[in-house]
Scaffold this motif. Structure first.
Motif, mmCIF file in Angstrom:
data_model
loop_
_atom_site.group_PDB
_atom_site.id
_atom_site.type_symbol
_atom_site.label_atom_id
_atom_site.label_comp_id
_atom_site.label_asym_id
_atom_site.label_seq_id
_atom_site.Cartn_x
_atom_site.Cartn_y
_atom_site.Cartn_z
ATOM 1 N N MET A 1 -9.104 -5.176 2.730
ATOM 2 C CA MET A 1 -8.722 -5.197 1.332
ATOM 3 C C MET A 1 -7.239 -5.540 1.172
ATOM 4 S SD MET A 1 -11.039 -2.113 -0.395
ATOM 5 C CE MET A 1 -9.789 -0.932 -0.074
ATOM 6 N N ALA A 2 -6.399 -5.014 2.078
ATOM 7 C CA ALA A 2 -4.964 -5.311 1.992
ATOM 8 C C ALA A 2 -4.716 -6.802 2.181
ATOM 9 C CB ALA A 2 -4.191 -4.499 3.030
ATOM 10 N N GLU A 3 -5.388 -7.397 3.139
ATOM 11 C CA GLU A 3 -5.221 -8.834 3.377
ATOM 12 C C GLU A 3 -5.621 -9.629 2.139
ATOM 13 O OE1 GLU A 3 -7.820 -11.997 5.730
ATOM 14 O OE2 GLU A 3 -6.776 -10.660 7.124
ATOM 15 N N ASP A 12 1.452 -7.518 -9.101
ATOM 16 C CA ASP A 12 0.935 -6.345 -9.814
ATOM 17 C C ASP A 12 -0.264 -5.745 -9.086
ATOM 18 O OD1 ASP A 12 2.840 -6.467 -11.913
ATOM 19 O OD2 ASP A 12 1.691 -8.096 -12.818
ATOM 20 N N ARG A 13 -1.153 -6.585 -8.608
ATOM 21 C CA ARG A 13 -2.323 -6.106 -7.858
ATOM 22 C C ARG A 13 -1.898 -5.436 -6.554
ATOM 23 N NH1 ARG A 13 -7.059 -9.933 -5.180
ATOM 24 N NH2 ARG A 13 -8.057 -8.252 -4.027
ATOM 25 N N VAL A 14 -1.017 -6.076 -5.817
ATOM 26 C CA VAL A 14 -0.580 -5.532 -4.526
ATOM 27 C C VAL A 14 0.131 -4.193 -4.717
ATOM 28 C CG1 VAL A 14 0.930 -5.930 -2.533
ATOM 29 C CG2 VAL A 14 -0.468 -7.803 -3.437
ATOM 30 N N GLU A 93 -2.176 11.822 0.265
ATOM 31 C CA GLU A 93 -3.489 12.471 0.183
ATOM 32 C C GLU A 93 -4.472 11.687 -0.686
ATOM 33 O OE1 GLU A 93 -0.574 14.166 -0.908
ATOM 34 O OE2 GLU A 93 -0.215 14.770 1.168
ATOM 35 N N GLN A 94 -3.985 10.878 -1.621
ATOM 36 C CA GLN A 94 -4.853 10.072 -2.491
ATOM 37 C C GLN A 94 -5.204 8.708 -1.880
ATOM 38 O OE1 GLN A 94 -2.044 11.771 -3.966
ATOM 39 N NE2 GLN A 94 -3.567 13.372 -4.284
ATOM 40 N N GLY A 95 -4.686 8.417 -0.709
ATOM 41 C CA GLY A 95 -4.975 7.150 -0.049
ATOM 42 C C GLY A 95 -4.035 6.023 -0.428
ATOM 43 N N LEU A 96 -2.971 6.322 -1.174
ATOM 44 C CA LEU A 96 -1.976 5.301 -1.499
ATOM 45 C C LEU A 96 -0.921 5.252 -0.402
ATOM 46 C CD1 LEU A 96 -1.484 5.988 -5.305
ATOM 47 C CD2 LEU A 96 -2.806 4.144 -4.246
ATOM 48 N N MET A 97 -0.381 4.075 -0.173
ATOM 49 C CA MET A 97 0.623 3.932 0.873
ATOM 50 C C MET A 97 1.965 4.444 0.358
ATOM 51 S SD MET A 97 1.569 0.568 3.140
ATOM 52 C CE MET A 97 -0.125 0.034 3.131
ATOM 53 N N CYS A 98 2.525 5.400 1.086
ATOM 54 C CA CYS A 98 3.815 5.972 0.684
ATOM 55 C C CYS A 98 4.968 5.437 1.541
ATOM 56 C CB CYS A 98 3.765 7.494 0.713
ATOM 57 S SG CYS A 98 3.324 8.211 2.301
ATOM 58 N N ARG A 99 4.645 4.758 2.637
ATOM 59 C CA ARG A 99 5.677 4.153 3.480
ATOM 60 C C ARG A 99 5.111 2.908 4.146
ATOM 61 N NH1 ARG A 99 10.450 5.412 5.384
ATOM 62 N NH2 ARG A 99 10.347 7.531 4.600
ATOM 63 N N ARG A 100 5.933 1.852 4.120
ATOM 64 C CA ARG A 100 5.594 0.594 4.798
ATOM 65 C C ARG A 100 6.841 0.102 5.503
ATOM 66 N NH1 ARG A 100 6.647 -4.740 3.582
ATOM 67 N NH2 ARG A 100 5.243 -6.238 4.534
#
Length: 136
Positions: A1-3, A12-14, A93-100
């Motif tokens: 999905m990320a790709e 906005d989507r990313v 915990e919600q599955g969102l990326m908090c660090r990249r």
């Protein structure tokens, strides 16, 4: 999905995959938050034309994933590049990326050496090979 999201080249989507206060390191840039992510992605895709990306999970555990990737793009003078890189992702915990954190190297390539030819702003075709067997 990320790709698929990144191949859409829609900031906005990313950005929706990241927490409101997500921390990013991309090459030498360090910034935080969805607004900064959107601004970064707009700058990126204004410069990296006809961008096409292939990502592959390298390792994972608990709330962290490591991926490797390659993408191709050209500049406004028509010079093509292949970018090679690795990313480390951390999720809340919600599955969102908090660090990249991304480490990326660009290599100039000739048009004849390109490998990624599917239509821009679309996902990689199902039958297109991943990176495991790709040449360097």
């Amino acid at each position: 999905m990320a790709e698929d999201a990144w191949n859409s080249r829609d900031p906005d989507r990313v950005a929706l995959a990241y927490t409101e206060d997500s921390h990013w390191r991309n090459r030498a840039e360090i910034f935080q938050g969805r607004d900064a992510i959107r601004a970064f992605l707009r700058r990126k895709w204004d410069k990296e034309l006809d961008y096409r990306l292939v990502k592959e999970v390298w390792a994972y555990g608990d709330n962290r994933i490591a991926v490797r990737f390659q993408y191709e793009w050209h500049d406004d003078a028509g010079q093509w590049y292949r970018a090679y890189g690795n990313e480390n992702w951390e999720f809340d915990e919600q599955g969102l990326m908090c660090r990249r954190e991304a480490s990326i190297n660009d290599r100039p390539i000739t048009t004849e050496n390109r490998r990624f030819f599917w239509p821009t702003s679309g996902p990689r075709p199902q039958d297109h090979p991943g990176l495991i067997d790709s040449p360097v």
